[in-house]
Design an enzyme around this catalytic site. Sequence first.
Site, PDB file in Angstrom:
ATOM      1  N   HIS A 119      -1.927  -0.851  -6.900  1.00  0.00           N
ATOM      2  CA  HIS A 119      -2.043   0.502  -6.361  1.00  0.00           C
ATOM      3  C   HIS A 119      -1.352   0.650  -5.010  1.00  0.00           C
ATOM      4  O   HIS A 119      -1.340  -0.258  -4.191  1.00  0.00           O
ATOM      5  CB  HIS A 119      -3.517   0.899  -6.233  1.00  0.00           C
ATOM      6  CG  HIS A 119      -4.315  -0.005  -5.348  1.00  0.00           C
ATOM      7  ND1 HIS A 119      -4.372   0.145  -3.978  1.00  0.00           N
ATOM      8  CD2 HIS A 119      -5.088  -1.080  -5.633  1.00  0.00           C
ATOM      9  CE1 HIS A 119      -5.148  -0.781  -3.461  1.00  0.00           C
ATOM     10  NE2 HIS A 119      -5.593  -1.555  -4.444  1.00  0.00           N
ATOM     11  N   ASP A 120      -0.744   1.806  -4.814  1.00  0.00           N
ATOM     12  CA  ASP A 120      -0.129   2.204  -3.542  1.00  0.00           C
ATOM     13  C   ASP A 120       1.095   1.376  -3.160  1.00  0.00           C
ATOM     14  O   ASP A 120       1.537   1.422  -2.004  1.00  0.00           O
ATOM     15  CB  ASP A 120      -1.152   2.153  -2.393  1.00  0.00           C
ATOM     16  CG  ASP A 120      -2.352   3.051  -2.657  1.00  0.00           C
ATOM     17  OD1 ASP A 120      -2.188   4.280  -2.670  1.00  0.00           O
ATOM     18  OD2 ASP A 120      -3.458   2.510  -2.861  1.00  0.00           O
ATOM     19  N   GLY A 137      -2.229  -4.621  -4.072  1.00  0.00           N
ATOM     20  CA  GLY A 137      -2.141  -3.260  -3.564  1.00  0.00           C
ATOM     21  C   GLY A 137      -1.420  -3.168  -2.243  1.00  0.00           C
ATOM     22  O   GLY A 137      -1.393  -4.123  -1.456  1.00  0.00           O
TER      23      GLY A 137
END
Length: 255
Positions: A119-120, A137
Site C-alpha cells: 500500500h501507498d 508499504g
Amino acid sequence: MIHPTALVDPAARLADDVEVGPFTVIGADVTIGAGSRIGPHVVINGPTVLGERTRIFQFASVGEECQDKKYAGEPTRLVMGDDNIVREGATLHRGTVQDRGETTIGSRNLFMAYVHVGHDCVIGSDCILANQVTLAGHVKVDDFAILGGLSAVHQFCHFGTHAMAGGGSIITKDTPAYVMINGNPAQAHGLNLVGLKRRGFSREAIKALVESYKLVYRQGLTVEQAVNQIQADFDLPETDTFVRSIMVSSRGIVR
C-alpha cells in the site's frame, strides 16, 4: 473481447477493445484503458485505474484492499500508467488514508511473477521488479530501477533512479541513484555502470558519478562531507540527482 465466463461489473469502465479472459473478475470502480489485455483468473478491484495497453497475466490480483491492519474499508486507490506488464500471481494493493490514499505506478514497468507492491507505494516508469520482489508499504522506487528476484524492501525506503539490487537483497535503508547493491543486509557494490552505458549516459557523466561514488563510499568521509565535496567538484545534472537522492534520505543510505 470479454469471455462469457468473466464477471465484469456493469459499472466498470473498460475501453471498447479491452480483452478479458475466462473466469476473471473485475469490480465496479475499475477503469481500464484502450488496448489492454487481461488474462484468465485475474481479480481487479477498485477504485483502480489502469492505463492503455496494460497486460495482466493469470492469477494476478490488482487493486485489492491492502494488508495494513489499520485499513477500515476507505475508498483508497491504485493508479497505473500505460504499457505496464503484470505477470502471474503478482499482487498490487491500494493505498491507505494514513498516507497518500493511493498506490501510484508509472508506465512501461515489468512486474514479474509473484511480485508484491504494498500500500501507498510510488513506483516510477521503466522499472523492472523480478520474480517475487516484495515492496512493503510506503516504498518509493524511482525511474529505471531494477530489483533482482526475491529482494525485499522495508517500509518507507526510497530506491533511487537507475539503481539496481541483486537477487535476494534485504533492503532496510535508502538506495541512492545509480548505485548497485546486494546482500543481507544490502550493501553498496559500486555503480550500475552497465545500465548507465546502455541508457546512453555520457563518458563525462559516468566519470563524474564514479568519482562521486568514491567520495561517499571509499574516502572515509561522513555523508555530509561527501555531499559537500561533490557539490564543489561537479556541476552536472547526473551528480545533482545523485546528491539529491542522498539528501532526501529519511532512513539513512545503504553503505
